[in-house]
Scaffold this motif. Sequence first.
Motif, mmCIF file in Angstrom:
data_model
loop_
_atom_site.group_PDB
_atom_site.id
_atom_site.type_symbol
_atom_site.label_atom_id
_atom_site.label_comp_id
_atom_site.label_asym_id
_atom_site.label_seq_id
_atom_site.Cartn_x
_atom_site.Cartn_y
_atom_site.Cartn_z
ATOM 1 N N SER A 45 60.863 22.923 -25.066
ATOM 2 C CA SER A 45 60.606 22.032 -26.205
ATOM 3 C C SER A 45 59.737 22.682 -27.270
ATOM 4 N N ARG A 46 59.246 23.864 -26.989
ATOM 5 C CA ARG A 46 58.393 24.554 -27.951
ATOM 6 C C ARG A 46 59.198 24.884 -29.203
ATOM 7 N N GLU A 47 58.634 24.620 -30.381
ATOM 8 C CA GLU A 47 59.356 24.845 -31.625
ATOM 9 C C GLU A 47 58.864 26.072 -32.388
ATOM 10 N N GLU A 48 57.598 26.445 -32.177
ATOM 11 C CA GLU A 48 57.054 27.571 -32.948
ATOM 12 C C GLU A 48 56.176 28.426 -32.048
ATOM 13 N N PHE A 49 56.225 29.708 -32.295
ATOM 14 C CA PHE A 49 55.420 30.675 -31.548
ATOM 15 C C PHE A 49 54.619 31.465 -32.581
ATOM 16 N N ARG A 50 53.315 31.290 -32.588
ATOM 17 C CA ARG A 50 52.464 31.959 -33.582
ATOM 18 C C ARG A 50 51.475 32.869 -32.864
ATOM 19 N N LEU A 51 51.363 34.097 -33.349
ATOM 20 C CA LEU A 51 50.517 35.083 -32.678
ATOM 21 C C LEU A 51 50.068 36.140 -33.677
ATOM 22 N N ASP A 52 48.810 36.571 -33.542
ATOM 23 C CA ASP A 52 48.292 37.683 -34.337
ATOM 24 C C ASP A 52 48.059 38.874 -33.410
ATOM 25 N N LEU A 53 48.541 40.048 -33.813
ATOM 26 C CA LEU A 53 48.418 41.266 -33.018
ATOM 27 C C LEU A 53 47.606 42.279 -33.810
ATOM 28 N N ILE A 54 46.557 42.813 -33.180
ATOM 29 C CA ILE A 54 45.602 43.673 -33.882
ATOM 30 C C ILE A 54 45.438 44.982 -33.129
ATOM 31 N N ASP A 55 45.562 46.101 -33.838
ATOM 32 C CA ASP A 55 45.246 47.413 -33.278
ATOM 33 C C ASP A 55 44.081 47.983 -34.082
ATOM 34 N N GLY A 56 42.926 48.090 -33.454
ATOM 35 C CA GLY A 56 41.724 48.517 -34.161
ATOM 36 C C GLY A 56 41.607 50.014 -34.358
ATOM 37 N N PHE A 57 42.404 50.807 -33.625
ATOM 38 C CA PHE A 57 42.398 52.273 -33.761
ATOM 39 C C PHE A 57 43.856 52.714 -33.831
ATOM 40 N N ALA A 58 44.511 52.374 -34.940
ATOM 41 C CA ALA A 58 45.969 52.384 -35.008
ATOM 42 C C ALA A 58 46.580 53.780 -34.999
ATOM 43 N N ILE A 116 39.089 38.173 -37.853
ATOM 44 C CA ILE A 116 38.834 36.947 -37.090
ATOM 45 C C ILE A 116 38.957 35.718 -37.995
ATOM 46 N N ALA A 117 38.376 35.809 -39.193
ATOM 47 C CA ALA A 117 38.446 34.683 -40.132
ATOM 48 C C ALA A 117 39.887 34.386 -40.527
ATOM 49 N N GLU A 118 40.688 35.429 -40.704
ATOM 50 C CA GLU A 118 42.084 35.230 -41.075
ATOM 51 C C GLU A 118 42.877 34.595 -39.926
ATOM 52 N N VAL A 119 42.604 35.034 -38.700
ATOM 53 C CA VAL A 119 43.280 34.434 -37.543
ATOM 54 C C VAL A 119 42.911 32.953 -37.436
ATOM 55 N N LYS A 120 41.631 32.633 -37.619
ATOM 56 C CA LYS A 120 41.189 31.237 -37.545
ATOM 57 C C LYS A 120 41.825 30.404 -38.655
ATOM 58 N N ARG A 121 41.981 31.002 -39.823
ATOM 59 C CA ARG A 121 42.611 30.271 -40.927
ATOM 60 C C ARG A 121 44.074 29.966 -40.611
ATOM 61 N N ARG A 122 44.760 30.950 -40.031
ATOM 62 C CA ARG A 122 46.178 30.768 -39.690
ATOM 63 C C ARG A 122 46.369 29.869 -38.477
ATOM 64 N N GLN A 123 45.449 29.967 -37.539
ATOM 65 C CA GLN A 123 45.569 29.221 -36.287
ATOM 66 C C GLN A 123 44.266 28.475 -35.989
ATOM 67 N N PRO A 124 43.966 27.443 -36.743
ATOM 68 C CA PRO A 124 42.667 26.771 -36.562
ATOM 69 C C PRO A 124 42.468 26.181 -35.176
ATOM 70 N N ARG A 125 43.553 25.862 -34.470
ATOM 71 C CA ARG A 125 43.412 25.277 -33.131
ATOM 72 C C ARG A 125 43.487 26.329 -32.035
ATOM 73 N N ALA A 126 44.573 27.097 -32.014
ATOM 74 C CA ALA A 126 44.786 28.011 -30.890
ATOM 75 C C ALA A 126 44.026 29.320 -31.041
ATOM 76 N N GLY A 127 44.125 29.951 -32.195
ATOM 77 C CA GLY A 127 43.481 31.254 -32.375
ATOM 78 C C GLY A 127 44.018 32.285 -31.404
ATOM 79 N N ARG A 128 45.338 32.267 -31.174
ATOM 80 C CA ARG A 128 45.939 33.165 -30.184
ATOM 81 C C ARG A 128 46.109 34.557 -30.792
ATOM 82 N N ALA A 129 45.524 35.558 -30.147
ATOM 83 C CA ALA A 129 45.585 36.921 -30.680
ATOM 84 C C ALA A 129 45.395 37.918 -29.553
#
Length: 689
Positions: free
Chosen positions: A314-327, A414-427
């Motif tokens: 039943s899931r309709e959307e999958f939102r995730l932020d992926l970060i590489d700090g030493f790319a 972190i602020a951008e992830v929170k803005r995009r995902q104010p509830r889950a903050g999945r990253a």
Amino acid sequence: MATTDIEWTDATWNPVVGCTVVSPGCTNCYAMRMAARLEAMGQAKYRDVTRPSDGRYVWTGAVRCDEASLRLPLRWRKPRFVFVNSMSDLFHEEVPESFIRRVWKTMTAARWHTFQVLTKRPERMREVVRRLDFLPNVWLGTSVENADYLWRLVELRATPAAVRFASFEPLLGPVDAVDLDGIHWAIVGGESGPAARPTRIDWVREIRDRCDDQGVAFFFKQWGGPQKKKAGRELDGRTWDGRPAPATNCWQGTSAVDLPARGGATIRRAMTVQSFRWAPGDPPPLIEQHSKAKLTVLRSYLRAYFDRLAVNPSREEFRLDLIDGFAGGGTFTDGRETLSGTPLIMIEEAEAAQKRLNRGRSKPLRFDFRYYFTDANCLHVRRLRAALEERGWADEERVIVRNRRFEDEADSIIAEVKRRQPRAGRAIFVLDQTGFAQVRLNLVAGILEKLPAAEVILTLAADALMNHLAVTPEYVKAVAPLDLTESRIRELLRLKNDAGGRALAQRLLRDHIRNTTGATYDTPFFIRPQQSRRALWFLHLSRHPTARDVMIQRHWDISGTFEHYGSGGFGMLGWDALRSDDTLRLFRFEDLEARQLRKQLLNDMPAELHALVVEEPVTVQTMRHALANRTAARFSDLDDAVLALARVKEIDVLNAEGKGRSRTLRRLRADDRIAMPRTPVLRGLSLRR
């Protein structure tokens, strides 16, 4: 050079002139009076940008980009602070992004200056700057005149910048208990001019005290009023001229530290392992087997992560932020073919998941992925951008690449992830540092605290850290990012030199990392580079049991790749080893070890469970949590051991209401309870006969 009387800068540069009113702070803007004066003096670029109205001058709405001014800072050879667009707003909606890019190009070339860009349109600044190169000599700020405009600070915090500053000028009202998290500098001033509105001293003191509490540089510019010079700029008997130091020059991307050590040598080698370099025109760097193993783990984990989270039909959307700090530069070679590095693996697996997980679904699952790739070395960033563009992934809205150290960029991500995902903050944050001192543990703690659904995968050169343990000022300074105090270093040394050997010291170090970061679960992979043979820790840190179980499964799915020592129970090196690894057999996560683990759990679990439930029953979830960080067992392995013990009446399994469950039970629920048996039996006897 355009010299200025503005107290917090040295010069002004105006490649754009003209503006429009957007908030109360604009009403008596000095720039309107100044533009009219400059037009009267014959300066053509100010023609028609203001008009008279009720005895004063106001903006006409005309905004003009001045091509002739673009290269002015290149002529100023002496380094200085330069206020950009004191007579306009660089991020005004009428300024084309193409022109902003040209301003950026000048600031890139004039790297000896520090440019200060101030806007009342931080939302546009955030969107545009994300698509530009990070410049360590550019400071970005926004204006806040009263509490109604504190939202501008939220936008500023989400903007990548070497220094972020807030201008509370003109200060027209209180800003309450302003949150200055992620802000480096606060400028406060009253309004000046013939119609100036007053600024109250308690408003100013409140901001000053907040700066003091939060470690933010504070600059008090003026009281203002019709006669601002007479009013002065003293607050409580003194001037306040705080200003942050210019950001460390990261143009060349060096992030290792040179610290003198014993014997006059340096401890750079002790702090780092071999680092890859991507140079223009060179082939991708040759990858070692241990680095290849890390990438295999990451790819396998991402695949399992996507599958686990998308299991709900039943899931309709999958939102995730992926970060590489030493790319890095994006690709490697193993001598035969080009291999994807972490940034490319992230995108590859995300795109594959979109196709895989939508097969057979009547209603397509929407995917919203955002990627952040940072690297302090500008050459690496260029190579990475080229690799992304070559594969059609140069989408600057979704794929954000920044030439900056991760530690300087973390707050805005972190602020951008929170803005995009104010509830889950999945990253998922991958911090594949070289050595052990490039990532501060309190930074990881901040990630897990502000984004509770986030996970961090951290590389640590554990052997290098252990080999060079010393209570010297140089070493204490070198390990400061790990929050290792002198007393904790002495404790590690004592354990290392005692009978328990390195195993005890490593256990203490791992507990220290988990406790300092606030992670509930940590899953360690131990990897030995072929050349140095010094073990690296590849640590997965999270607060979620599912994430831990998915990651521990990677050990078993990629068997034979990682080296642990122990019998398979609760005495594994890296979990809770009590003996030197010289006396422990190798554990390689293959079929033999799986059988061995099950047998060892049946031997060890009775004592562990009885210690847990001696006073009152505990839930299955509590049992998993209590034992997870001490074993290579999956939760299913622990559950199977509990069920086996229940069948021979060494423990009882109750449901959530406290009623006994069947002894032939095949599967546990997380809220089931484990209790002491009603009829005590001799512990372990039934299983050992």
